[in-house]
Design a protein around this motif. Structure first.
Motif, PDB file in Angstrom:
ATOM      1  N   LEU A 140      26.983  35.724  40.694  1.00 46.12           N
ATOM      2  CA  LEU A 140      25.872  36.598  41.061  1.00 46.12           C
ATOM      3  C   LEU A 140      26.369  37.823  41.831  1.00 46.12           C
ATOM      4  N   LEU A 141      27.365  37.624  42.702  1.00 44.24           N
ATOM      5  CA  LEU A 141      27.948  38.771  43.408  1.00 44.24           C
ATOM      6  C   LEU A 141      28.634  39.709  42.419  1.00 44.24           C
ATOM      7  N   ALA A 142      29.320  39.132  41.439  1.00 47.46           N
ATOM      8  CA  ALA A 142      29.992  39.955  40.429  1.00 47.46           C
ATOM      9  C   ALA A 142      28.974  40.742  39.607  1.00 47.46           C
ATOM     10  N   LEU A 143      27.885  40.090  39.227  1.00 45.54           N
ATOM     11  CA  LEU A 143      26.857  40.764  38.437  1.00 45.54           C
ATOM     12  C   LEU A 143      26.143  41.842  39.246  1.00 45.54           C
ATOM     13  N   ALA A 144      26.013  41.601  40.558  1.00 47.06           N
ATOM     14  CA  ALA A 144      25.320  42.568  41.414  1.00 47.06           C
ATOM     15  C   ALA A 144      26.090  43.879  41.526  1.00 47.06           C
ATOM     16  N   THR A 145      27.397  43.819  41.372  1.00 43.77           N
ATOM     17  CA  THR A 145      28.216  45.023  41.506  1.00 43.77           C
ATOM     18  C   THR A 145      28.750  45.519  40.167  1.00 43.77           C
ATOM     19  N   ARG A 146      28.734  44.681  39.156  1.00 40.10           N
ATOM     20  CA  ARG A 146      29.204  45.013  37.804  1.00 40.10           C
ATOM     21  C   ARG A 146      30.686  45.395  37.823  1.00 40.10           C
ATOM     22  N   GLY A 147      31.349  45.141  36.731  1.00 36.71           N
ATOM     23  CA  GLY A 147      32.704  45.613  36.564  1.00 36.71           C
ATOM     24  C   GLY A 147      33.782  44.747  37.172  1.00 36.71           C
ATOM     25  N   LEU A 148      33.418  43.641  37.849  1.00 36.31           N
ATOM     26  CA  LEU A 148      34.447  42.773  38.408  1.00 36.31           C
ATOM     27  C   LEU A 148      35.074  41.936  37.294  1.00 36.31           C
ATOM     28  N   SER A 149      36.388  41.805  37.335  1.00 36.74           N
ATOM     29  CA  SER A 149      37.094  40.972  36.367  1.00 36.74           C
ATOM     30  C   SER A 149      36.951  39.505  36.772  1.00 36.74           C
ATOM     31  N   LEU A 150      36.351  38.703  35.904  1.00 35.48           N
ATOM     32  CA  LEU A 150      36.170  37.291  36.230  1.00 35.48           C
ATOM     33  C   LEU A 150      37.515  36.571  36.277  1.00 35.48           C
ATOM     34  N   ARG A 151      38.463  37.006  35.462  1.00 35.80           N
ATOM     35  CA  ARG A 151      39.791  36.402  35.490  1.00 35.80           C
ATOM     36  C   ARG A 151      40.476  36.675  36.834  1.00 35.80           C
ATOM     37  N   GLU A 152      40.379  37.919  37.304  1.00 39.27           N
ATOM     38  CA  GLU A 152      40.972  38.263  38.593  1.00 39.27           C
ATOM     39  C   GLU A 152      40.226  37.561  39.733  1.00 39.27           C
ATOM     40  N   LEU A 153      38.910  37.435  39.585  1.00 41.71           N
ATOM     41  CA  LEU A 153      38.123  36.721  40.594  1.00 41.71           C
ATOM     42  C   LEU A 153      38.601  35.282  40.718  1.00 41.71           C
ATOM     43  N   ALA A 154      38.809  34.612  39.591  1.00 38.35           N
ATOM     44  CA  ALA A 154      39.296  33.234  39.624  1.00 38.35           C
ATOM     45  C   ALA A 154      40.676  33.148  40.254  1.00 38.35           C
ATOM     46  N   ARG A 155      41.525  34.123  39.975  1.00 35.07           N
ATOM     47  CA  ARG A 155      42.876  34.125  40.551  1.00 35.07           C
ATOM     48  C   ARG A 155      42.823  34.291  42.060  1.00 35.07           C
ATOM     49  N   GLN A 156      41.975  35.194  42.517  1.00 37.02           N
ATOM     50  CA  GLN A 156      41.846  35.418  43.959  1.00 37.02           C
ATOM     51  C   GLN A 156      41.243  34.195  44.652  1.00 37.02           C
ATOM     52  N   ALA A 157      40.255  33.573  44.011  1.00 37.05           N
ATOM     53  CA  ALA A 157      39.569  32.431  44.622  1.00 37.05           C
ATOM     54  C   ALA A 157      40.510  31.271  44.881  1.00 37.05           C
ATOM     55  N   ARG A 158      41.528  31.116  44.035  1.00 33.80           N
ATOM     56  CA  ARG A 158      42.460  30.000  44.173  1.00 33.80           C
ATOM     57  C   ARG A 158      43.443  30.185  45.334  1.00 33.80           C
ATOM     58  N   LYS A 159      43.406  31.329  45.998  1.00 35.11           N
ATOM     59  CA  LYS A 159      44.325  31.561  47.109  1.00 35.11           C
ATOM     60  C   LYS A 159      43.911  30.837  48.385  1.00 35.11           C
ATOM     61  N   THR A 160      42.676  30.393  48.471  1.00 33.68           N
ATOM     62  CA  THR A 160      42.214  29.716  49.685  1.00 33.68           C
ATOM     63  C   THR A 160      42.410  28.210  49.557  1.00 33.68           C
ATOM     64  N   PRO A 161      42.584  27.500  50.667  1.00 30.72           N
ATOM     65  CA  PRO A 161      42.756  26.044  50.607  1.00 30.72           C
ATOM     66  C   PRO A 161      41.529  25.316  50.063  1.00 30.72           C
ATOM     67  N   SER A 162      40.343  25.848  50.321  1.00 35.32           N
ATOM     68  CA  SER A 162      39.113  25.205  49.871  1.00 35.32           C
ATOM     69  C   SER A 162      38.912  25.403  48.379  1.00 35.32           C
ATOM     70  N   PRO A 163      38.455  24.370  47.659  1.00 31.09           N
ATOM     71  CA  PRO A 163      38.194  24.533  46.224  1.00 31.09           C
ATOM     72  C   PRO A 163      36.956  25.367  45.932  1.00 31.09           C
ATOM     73  N   ASN A 164      36.152  25.662  46.954  1.00 30.06           N
ATOM     74  CA  ASN A 164      34.880  26.348  46.730  1.00 30.06           C
ATOM     75  C   ASN A 164      34.716  27.655  47.501  1.00 30.06           C
ATOM     76  N   SER A 165      35.059  27.691  48.775  1.00 27.33           N
ATOM     77  CA  SER A 165      34.732  28.860  49.592  1.00 27.33           C
ATOM     78  C   SER A 165      35.449  30.114  49.131  1.00 27.33           C
ATOM     79  N   GLY A 166      36.603  29.956  48.470  1.00 26.73           N
ATOM     80  CA  GLY A 166      37.322  31.124  47.987  1.00 26.73           C
ATOM     81  C   GLY A 166      36.545  31.927  46.962  1.00 26.73           C
ATOM     82  N   TRP A 167      35.659  31.289  46.215  1.00 26.39           N
ATOM     83  CA  TRP A 167      34.923  31.995  45.161  1.00 26.39           C
ATOM     84  C   TRP A 167      33.980  33.061  45.715  1.00 26.39           C
ATOM     85  N   PRO A 168      33.042  32.722  46.598  1.00 25.58           N
ATOM     86  CA  PRO A 168      32.188  33.792  47.123  1.00 25.58           C
ATOM     87  C   PRO A 168      32.948  34.782  47.999  1.00 25.58           C
ATOM     88  N   MET A 169      33.966  34.333  48.734  1.00 23.66           N
ATOM     89  CA  MET A 169      34.722  35.254  49.583  1.00 23.66           C
ATOM     90  C   MET A 169      35.514  36.243  48.743  1.00 23.66           C
TER      91      MET A 169
END
Length: 328
Positions: A237-266
């Motif tokens: 929803l955050l990605a859709l609200a701003t448009r143009g975000l790469s979902l592949r890059e979003l997934a890559r960034q999300a995996r940098k946090t220890p939590s399996p979930n909190s990295g996604w919205p952050m």
């Protein structure tokens, strides 16, 4: 007028009551915010968890403490069952009323199970305090996060506040409404219990003079499971609200946090704002982004509001469909 009297099934009454309750609850949240602590069900959950936690978690570290793990798991399940049954009973009782009265009562019961206005107000208050002085900013941030804020500089305080806003967009708004859409009032209540239990018990070591590695493991994993889909929905929803975000890059960034979930919205928030968000010594999200400025906190709050306003009608429609399909 009773809908059944004009040929519409009781299941449609229940579906419409739930959908209208969700809309009313969100409106009520923006209008008046949180109920008093003495009447707040999440506060009651916290009190029960604190009482049991003091009796389950040991005062010193113990290796392979499976007795503590299973005792805490049993208590968690028992308390979760109590919460689910109470809110199921409250929902059942409400749905015996005229569907409009049922919607109003369900809205009053649902409102304490999510917190949109309070979340935004608290994060904006950190920015306001930071504008006055760094010590005030740190003090205000300490109300939002569990990390040690004593050594944070002004940029790190702001980054932590924006991270907390993004993470709690899922924990405090999207996930409760997601589970309400699927399971009604007891679903939202069960999620809030699980998230509160994780916040109070789900630590990998010492906290508050007690050792939580084994006492909090079940609570942490249960919250991970219940938050898995909502966290990814929040990021989408955050990605859709701003448009143009790469979902592949979003997934890559999300995996940098220890939590399996909190990295996604952050990660989604960092990319949406074009800023770098980091927890010193743990992770850096959107490393190439610029430093977050005072206006970025306000931009983040507006993004959160856009996500909530997009989510609410989707959740209302989903709730209607779930009720009708399960009743068929």
């Amino acid at each position: 007028m009773n809908l059944e009297a004009v040929g519409l099934p009781v299941s449609l009454e229940a579906a419409l009551s739930g959908a209208l309750a969700l809309l009313l609850a969100v409106w009520l949240d923006r209008l008046v915010g949180e109920p008093p602590e003495r009447a707040h069900p999440v506060v009651w959950m916290g009190q029960a968890l604190r009482w049991w936690g003091e009796r389950l978690a040991p005062l010193s570290p113990k290796a392979q403490d499976w007795t503590c793990f299973w005792a805490a798991a049993l208590v968690w399940c028992a308390l979760a069952a109590v919460v689910f049954v109470i809110f199921w009973g409250a929902q059942w009782a409400a749905l015996q009323l005229h569907w409009l009265l049922a919607a109003a009562l369900l809205a009053l019961l649902l409102k304490p199970l999510f917190a949109w206005r309070m979340l935004c107000d608290e994060v904006l208050a950190v920015e306001a305090a930071l504008a006055r002085s760094l010590p005030e900013g740190r003090e205000r941030l300490a109300r939002l996060v569990s990390r040690d804020v004593a050594q944070l500089d002004a940029l790190q305080v702001r980054e932590s506040a924006i991270e907390s806003l993004a993470e709690n967009l899922n924990d405090s708004v999207v996930a409760p409404l997601f589970w309400f859409a699927l399971l009604g009032l007891p679903g939202a209540a069960l999620y809030r219990f699980a998230n509160t239990a994780d916040a109070m018990w789900g630590y990998p070591g010492m906290r508050g003079g007690r050792y939580w590695q084994w006492a909090g493991k079940w609570a942490a994993r249960a919250d991970d499971v219940l938050s898995w889909l909502p966290a990814r929905l929040t990021a989408l929803l955050l990605a859709l609200a701003t448009r143009g975000l790469s979902l592949r890059e979003l997934a890559r960034q999300a995996r940098k946090t220890p939590s399996p979930n909190s990295g996604w919205p952050m990660a989604a928030m960092a990319m949406a704002l074009g800023v770098r968000l980091a927890k010193p010594g743990v992770y850096v999200l959107n490393r190439k982004g610029r430093d977050a400025g005072p206006l970025d906190t306000r931009r983040a709050e507006k993004l959160v509001s856009m996500v909530v306003m997009a989510l609410v009608p989707l959740a209302a429609v989903a709730h209607v469909l779930v009720v009708l399909v399960t009743a068929a």
